[in-house]
Scaffold this motif. Structure first.
Motif: not given
Length: 678
Positions: A110-121, A167-184
Motif C-alpha cells: 500500500a505504501m508503494h501504490g498509494l504514494v503519488d510517485a513513479a518510484h518509491v524506496d 497524504a503527507i506527500k500531497r501536503a508537502n510537495p517539496d518533500a523527498i521522503g519521510c522518517i517513519l517513527g521507530g521504523h525507518g
C-alpha cells in the motif's frame, strides 16, 4: 518500456540492498510504476512492480516482484474497513494482481501504490532508524532535513501507513521522503535515479549529522572490568561457553548458532549504559522479529571464569524464559498465535562477544547482523538524544502479527537433519566427502576436517556457502589439532550433534614387511585419532545436553581376516570395539554410538588412490582398474560399493527412525558372508 522499468528497478534494488548502510538483509522494499499491456484487451494498463514478501533487495530478481494493476490497487481505498481491520487488505491485493502477479505482495504494498510517485524506496538504514528512535526524533528530523523530509509518527506497517504517507506527500510537495517513527525511511522520485539519489541523501545526511553532533561517549564511559579479553582468550572462552549456551537456547526447539566478537559489539558491552540499553530491546520491526524483543545479557565482568559464567547463564536463562512468558501473557489476546518459544535468540557476554541463534545458520547469522544494526541505531540515538524504541504493546503486535504467523506457516517443512551440526573427519575426498555432501543435502551444517586445509575448504565450497559447510585443518592424531577443529565447529555453528570418524589410511603389507612405523602411523590416525575426536566431541555433546551421534567408519576387515593388512585390520578392529565401549558409556547422555563396515569402496577412495589399490590388486592377481568389479563379484549381491552407499548408511543412523539404536555395526559391503557379525 516495461522491460526498462523493471530492469531499472532491479538494478536500483540490488545497489541499495548490497550496501548494509542502506538496509538490512531482507529488509525494506522498492517499487516502480509504469505502463504495460493488458493481455485481455491489448490496451495499455498502468502497473505497479514492488518487491514481494520475504525477498531481499540485494539479490532481488524479476521473479521476486509482485505485479499489480495500479487502478485496482488504488481502488481498494474505497473498501478499506479501517485500521482495526487493515490486515484484511493483504488478501485484497490478490484481486488487483496483473496476470499471475509474480511474488506474493507484502504488507508494504500500500505504501508503494498509494504514494503519488513513479518510484518509491522503503529502507531500514541505521542512521535513519537512529533518528526514528530518538526521543525527540520529530524535532531532529526538522533540524537535520528541513522541509525535505517529513516525520511520520509510529504506525504499524499496513494500509493505513500507506494512506498516511500518501497524504503527507500531497501536503508537502517539496518533500523527498519521510522518517517513519521507530521504523525507518521512505523516499520517492519521478525517476528511478532520482528515487535512489533521494534515499541515499537521507541516509548519508543523517549519518553525517550524527557523526558531527554526537556525544563523544554515546554509551557512557568504559565500565571497569568489562573490556574485551585478548583475542585468543575470548575465542577460547566463547568456544567453552558455546555448548552450554546452545543447549539452553534449544530448550523449546533445536537452534543453530553464530558467534561474533566484532569490536563494535565488544565496545558496546564494555560501556556503562549497555545494561539499560539492552533491556530496552530493539525497535525496527525487522530487528526484533529476528532478535526477539530483547537479548539475554550476562551481568558479569569479562574476568569471570567459564564455570562462573555458565552457572550464571543457567540462572539468567530461567529468568529470561519467565520474563518472556510474562510478556506474552500480558499482551496476548484470544486471537493471538501460540507462543513460539521463550528462549533468547541473542546472548551478549561482556569481554567475549555476541551469540545469535536461529533455525539454521543463515537465520542465526542474520539475527546477529540485526542486533549489530540495533547497536548502531542505539549509538546514533544516544549520541544525539535518548534511545526510545516503540513500546512493548506495539512490539508484541508485530511479533505475533497474524500476517507474520501466516508467513511462517508458508515456510517449507524442515529437512530431516535441519538444525543439526556435523563434523566429518577425512572429508575432503572419497567416503568422507560423500558423507558430508549427503548430510548437508539433508539440512545439516557440516564441518569438513582434513589434513589439508586447502582441500577441506575446496570440498566445503563445493557443498555450499559458509552457512552450510566450512573446511578446517585437522591432524586427528594431534590433541591440539583435534581441539582446534572442535572449537572451530562450535564457533561456526554454535555446537555439535553428529561426529563421523572417517579419517583413515592404509598400507597393504604382510606381517614381515610391516614396520613399527607402519603400525604406529595407522593406529595413530584411526585408533588414536578416533579416540581423540570422540573424546573432544563428547565434552561438547555432554555440555549441550541434547544427545547426539558418533559414527565410526570402520571396515569389513574389523571382523574378517585377510592377507597382507595386519596393521590396517587391527586398527579397524580397535575402532569397532570403541563403538561398543562408547555406546555403553555415553548412552546416559543420550548419545548414540554406531559403526559402519564398508568394503571394496574403490571409486573416489583416497586410500585406494594412494597405493593401497595397487597393492590389493597385486595380492589378488588382477589389474588395478578392475578392482571394484573384482570386489563386486565376490559379494552376495554382486554390486560394487561406492562412497554414496556409505553416506546413505550414515544418514539413516542419525535420523529419528533409528533413535533407539546404539552399539550397532552396519555392513555396507554388498554382502560378504565371512564378515557377517552373527
Amino acid at each position: 518500456m516495461t522491460e526498462k522499468t523493471v530492469a531499472d528497478l532491479i538494478a536500483r534494488s540490488n545497489r541499495l540492498g548490497a550496501d548494509p548502510k542502506n538496509t538490512n538483509y531482507a529488509g525494506g522494499n522498492t517499487s516502480a510504476k509504469g505502463v504495460g499491456t493488458d493481455p485481455a484487451t491489448g490496451g495499455d494498463v498502468e502497473l505497479l512492480w514492488v518487491k514481494g514478501s520475504g525477498g531481499d533487495l540485494g539479490t532481488l530478481t524479476e521473479s521476486g516482484l509482485a505485479v499489480l494493476r495500479l487502478d485496482r490497487m488504488r481502488a481498494l481505498q474505497n473498501v478499506y474497513p479501517g485500521v482495526d481491520r487493515e490486515d484484511e487488505m493483504v488478501a485484497s491485493f490478490d484481486y488487483t494482481l496483473h496476470g499471475k502477479g509474480g511474488a506474493a505482495p507484502s504488507i508494504d504494498t500500500a505504501m508503494h501504490g498509494l504514494v503519488d510517485a513513479a518510484h518509491v524506496d522503503h529502507l531500514h538504514p541505521d542512521s535513519g532508524i537512529a533518528i526514528a528512535t530518538a526521543a525527540d526524533g520529530e524535532e531532529l528530523t526538522k533540524t537535520i532535513f528541513g522541509d525535505k523530509v517529513v516525520w511520520v509518527p509510529w504506525r504499524r506497517p499496513g494500509f493505513q501507513l500507506g494512506l498516511d504517507i500518501a497524504a503527507i506527500k500531497r501536503a508537502n510537495p517539496d518533500a523527498i521522503g519521510c522518517i517513519l517513527g521507530g521504523h525507518g525511511i521512505t523516499a520517492w522520485g519521478d525517476t528511478s535515479v532520482q528515487s535512489e539519489k533521494n534515499s541515499l541523501w537521507i541516509i548519508d545526511t543523517a549519518a553525517e549529522y550524527i557523526a558531527a553532533h554526537s556525544r563523544p561517549e554515546p554509551f557512557g564511559p568504559a565500565l571497569d572490568g568489562y573490556g574485551a579479553l585478548a583475542e585468543a582468550e575470548r575465542r577460547a572462552k566463547a568456544a567453552a561457553l558455546a555448548p552450554t549456551l546452545r543447549g539452553l537456547v534449544s530448550t523449546d526447539k533445536p537452534q543453530v548458532g553464530h558467534f561474533t566478537d566484532d569490536p563494535a559489539v565488544l565496545d558496546f558491552l564494555a560501556s556503562a549504559e549497555h545494561p539499560r540499553l539492552a533491556a530496552l530491546g530493539t525497535s525496527c520491526p525487522d530487528h526484533f522479529l529476528r532478535t526477539k524483543v530483547k537479548p539475554l545479557l550476562v551481568d558479569l565482568p569479562a574476568s569471570a571464569s567459564v564455570e562462573e559464567t555458565i552457572e550464571r547463564l543457567r540462572t539468567l536463562h530461567e529468568e529470561y524464559r519467565a520474563d518472556y512468558i510474562a510478556y506474552y501473557e500480558r499482551n496476548a489476546t484470544a486471537g493471538s498465535p501460540a507462543m513460539r518459544g521463550a528462549d533468547p535468540l541473542i546472548v551478549l557476554v561482556p569481554g567475549v562477544g555476541m551469540f545469535s541463534y536461529g533455525a539454521n545458520k543463515q537465520t542465526a547469522r542474520v539475527a546477529g547482523e540485526f542486533y549489530f544494526n540495533a547497536i548502531s541505531v542505539m549509538r546514533g540515538a544516544e549520541g544525539l538524544s535518548t534511545y526510545a524504541p516503540i513500546d512493548e504493546v506495539e512490539k508484541f503486535r508485530i511479533e505475533y502479527w497474524a500476517l507474520e504467523e501466516a508467513k511462517l506457516q508458508r515456510m517449507p517443512k524442515p529437512k530431516p537433519l535441519a538444525a543439526r551440526i556435523a563434523l566429518v573427519t577425512g572429508a575432503a575426498s572419497g567416503i568422507g566427502k560423500a558423507i558430508a555432501t549427503r548430510l548437508a543435502a539433508e539440512g545439516a551444517c557440516v564441518v569438513i576436517a582434513d589434513l589439508s586445509l586447502e582441500k577441506a575448504q575446496e570440498a566445503a565450497a563445493e557443498i555450499g556457502n559458509t552457512d552450510i559447510a566450512i573446511g578446517v585443518a585437522a591432524d586427528v592424531s594431534s590433541v591440539k589439532a583435534v581441539q582446534f577443529a572442535i572449537d572451530a565447529a562450535v564457533l561456526a555453528f554454535g555446537g555439535l550433534d553428529l561426529v563421523v570418524n572417517n579419517a583413515g589410511l592404509s598400507l597393504s603389507k604382510s606381517l614381515l614387511e610391516t614396520s613399527e612405523a607402519d603400525w604406529d602411523l595407522q593406529h595413530d590416525v584411526m585408533a588414536k585419532g578416533s579416540f581423540l575426536v570422540s573424546k573432544a566431541a563428547a565434552r561438547v555433546l555432554i555440555d549441550q545436553e541434547l544427545g547426539g551421534d558418533i559414527i565410526y567408519i570402520s571396515s569389513k576387515n574389523s571382523v574378517f581376516a585377510g592377507p597382507n593388512n595386519i596393521a590396517y585390520s587391527a586398527t579397524k578392529a580397535d575402532q569397532a570395539h570403541q563403538v561398543r565401549l562408547l555406546a555403553a558409556e555415553l548412552g546416559e547422555y543420550g548419545v548414540k554410538v554406531n559403526g559402519i563396515n564398508p568394503d571394496g569402496v574403490v571409486r573416489g577412495s583416497g586410500i585406494f588412490a594412494s597405493g593401497w589399490g595397487a597393492n590389493r590388486a597385486k595380492t589378488y592377481g588382477i589389474d588395478e582398474q578392475d578392482l571394484g568389479k573384482f570386489y563386486a563379484q565376490r559379494t552376495i549381491l554382486k554390486r560394487e560399493v561406492v562412497p554414496e552407499n556409505v553416506a546413505n548408511a550414515v544418514f539413516v543412523l542419525c535420523t529419528s527412525d533409528l533413535s533407539h539404536t546404539t552399539g550397532l555395526h552396519i555392513p555396507v559391503d554388498a554382502g560378504v558372508a565371512a564378515a557377517f557379525l552373527r
